[in-house]
Design a protein around this motif. Structure first.
Motif, short mmCIF file in Angstrom:
data_model
loop_
_atom_site.label_atom_id
_atom_site.label_comp_id
_atom_site.label_asym_id
_atom_site.label_seq_id
_atom_site.Cartn_x
_atom_site.Cartn_y
_atom_site.Cartn_z
N ILE A 26 73.25 31.08 38.08
CA ILE A 26 72.65 32.88 38.52
C ILE A 26 74.17 33.47 37.24
N SER A 27 75.70 32.95 37.87
CA SER A 27 76.74 34.10 37.21
C SER A 27 76.92 33.75 35.25
N HIS A 28 76.01 32.27 35.20
CA HIS A 28 75.87 32.45 33.29
C HIS A 28 75.02 34.08 32.78
N LYS A 29 73.99 34.16 33.55
CA LYS A 29 72.68 34.66 32.69
C LYS A 29 73.44 36.09 32.77
N SER A 69 71.90 31.94 53.52
CA SER A 69 72.95 33.29 52.99
C SER A 69 72.28 33.07 51.64
N LYS A 70 72.69 34.26 50.96
CA LYS A 70 72.67 33.90 49.76
C LYS A 70 72.91 35.35 48.71
N GLY A 71 74.09 35.99 47.82
CA GLY A 71 73.87 36.80 47.88
C GLY A 71 75.36 37.08 46.80
N ILE A 72 76.36 38.20 46.03
CA ILE A 72 77.01 38.31 45.22
C ILE A 72 78.59 37.80 45.98
N SER A 73 78.30 36.86 45.47
CA SER A 73 80.08 36.18 45.60
C SER A 73 81.42 36.93 45.02
N HIS A 74 80.79 37.87 43.78
CA HIS A 74 82.08 39.09 42.97
C HIS A 74 81.11 39.96 42.33
N PRO A 75 81.69 40.93 42.56
CA PRO A 75 80.76 42.43 41.94
C PRO A 75 81.14 42.04 40.27
N GLN A 114 76.78 33.67 44.73
CA GLN A 114 76.49 32.51 46.00
C GLN A 114 75.63 32.23 47.12
N ILE A 115 75.20 30.79 47.07
CA ILE A 115 74.63 29.79 48.02
C ILE A 115 74.53 29.78 48.55
N ASP A 116 74.48 29.83 50.05
CA ASP A 116 74.49 29.33 51.51
C ASP A 116 76.21 29.26 51.46
N GLY A 117 76.50 30.09 50.99
CA GLY A 117 78.64 31.00 50.98
C GLY A 117 79.51 29.84 49.90
N LEU A 118 78.48 28.96 49.11
CA LEU A 118 78.91 28.69 48.24
C LEU A 118 79.49 29.40 46.58
N PHE A 295 83.10 37.55 50.95
CA PHE A 295 83.13 37.24 49.68
C PHE A 295 83.51 39.17 49.42
N PRO A 296 84.54 39.29 47.84
CA PRO A 296 84.42 40.59 47.39
C PRO A 296 82.98 41.34 46.96
#
Length: 416
Positions: A26-29, A69-75, A114-118, A295-296
């Motif tokens: 996801i980050s790469h895309k 949990s899943k979400g943005i690990s850095h905006p 991030q997926i599951d805090g990773l 996460f930030p």
């Protein structure tokens, strides 16, 4: 729902690596898309907003129906030329909201999922071009900066590996290699500094690589390059089974930094608990915990940006939240940064989320690396080749002294 304590979140669990890799994809895309939006005249705020929207859309497509949990690990942040730290303006700060990208300036794009805090985070530096000049040749000091950053990053990634990890030969030879002393913080800084100085650049002081853990991007270990004071000491060494965020920062100036008088918009929750007094502060913190965990995040990601600017004041004052000050190069010189999330395994370094490899054929410089020890290290792989898939891959050109010279000679005599 399974108790977190009963789940193995180490790299020994294949599911852990799968989650990291999913977040990295996801980050790469999104990084690729945001890089394409960074053209001359583009508003930084708009690019950041579009990046976060795409991150959210892509994250929503994975692990549907799973209670994790899943979400943005850095905006999404887009830092202009002399900015060192991630930069993300607010729509309610009119002057900053109007900030636009300038042609040829190096901008740092940083984001993550991030997926599951990773979590995986990636940062790349690109040179802003006009629509008519997106893939042309780059020369002069811009080329020096980009090449210095690329090779310094490649060296640092190799220095992250435990001694003897990729050594082949007899068991005795492997044991001997594994027993070699790790390079000290001073030695690592000196070696990376040698690379960047080869191109007339300097390391940005205090550039720090962190151990990543679940729900934590600043773990118990860190490696500090060019520390500005005694407090900036390396703590611990990378080991097999760990995930790290490896960062390199390079300046065309002296590498010194300064904090500027500009509103910090990037924050992160700390482990400190405090009974906040103001209802607005408690409401803001509640939203932060629910949306971002540890996460930030950017204040523009909160429901009410104006209320958030007020609500975080007490949170920061009581150390419940950490605010990231806006830091730039002290000389206002151009700065480049790269950040790669890696997993260290028995087979070497896995680049989970990494900036695209630099097309060095585009960059013309009359400078080159001459240190034989460093050139030898840069020739070494970062991971073992595994299976037929690895054998069929086209071998990547090694950055040897001869290869660098040949590349530059070809650039001088051929039309691209």
């Amino acid at each position: 729902m399974v108790d977190d304590a009963a789940i193995d979140y180490t790299l020994n669990n294949p599911d852990t690596l799968t989650k990291y890799k999913t977040a990295a994809q996801i980050s790469h895309k999104v990084l690729e898309a945001v890089s394409g939006w960074c053209v001359e005249g583009a508003k930084i705020l708009s690019v950041c907003q579009r990046g976060d929207k795409l991150l959210e859309d892509e994250i929503g497509k994975v692990y549907k129906g799973k209670k994790i949990s899943k979400g943005i690990s850095h905006p999404t942040t887009v830092s202009p030329s002399a900015y060192v730290t991630p930069y993300t303006p607010l729509s309610t700060d009119l002057e900053e909201a109007a900030a636009a990208l300038k042609a040829n300036e190096p901008v740092k794009i940083q984001l993550g999922a991030q997926i599951d805090g990773l979590g995986t985070i990636v940062c790349d530096t690109i040179l802003v071009k006009t629509d008519e000049d997106r893939s042309g040749q780059v020369s002069g000091r811009e080329a020096d900066l980009m090449l210095a950053t690329y090779y310094a990053n490649e060296l640092l990634l190799r220095l992250m590996m435990p001694p003897g990890l990729l050594t082949s030969g007899t068991e005795e030879e492997k044991k001997k290699a594994a027993a070699e002393k790790r390079p000290t913080q001073t030695k690592i800084s000196q070696m990376v500094e040698t690379v960047v100085k080869s191109y007339g650049c300097n390391l940005v002081e205090g550039t720090t690589s962190w151990l990543f853990e679940r729900n934590e991007i600043e773990g118990k270990k860190k490696i500090v390059l060019n520390p500005p004071d005694k407090e900036g000491k390396t703590e611990g060494s990378p080991e097999i089974g760990e995930v790290w965020g490896v960062e390199i920062g390079v300046s065309l100036g002296a590498g010194k930094v300064k904090t500027i008088d500009q509103r910090p918009t990037l924050h992160r929750r700390t482990a400190i608990t405090y009974q906040l007094k103001r209802p607005s502060s408690r409401q803001t913190l509640s939203e932060i915990v629910k949306k971002f965990g540890n996460f930030p995040f950017s204040l523009r990601q909160l429901d009410d940006e104006r209320a958030a600017k007020v609500g975080v004041v007490e949170c920061v004052r009581s150390n419940v939240l950490r605010q990231y000050e806006v830091v730039t190069d002290k000389d206002s010189a151009p700065v480049a940064r790269l950040l790669t999330t890696i997993a260290i395994t028995k087979n070497g370094v896995i680049r989970l989320s990494a900036p695209p490899s630099l097309d060095i054929s585009r960059f013309k410089s009359d400078k080159r690396i001459t240190d034989e020890q460093i050139l030898k290290l840069l020739e070494q792989p970062t991971a073992k080749s595994t299976g037929a898939k690895g054998k069929n891959k086209k071998k990547k050109k090694k950055p040897t002294k001869k290869a660098i010279e040949e590349d530059e000679d070809e650039e001088s005599s051929e039309e691209e």
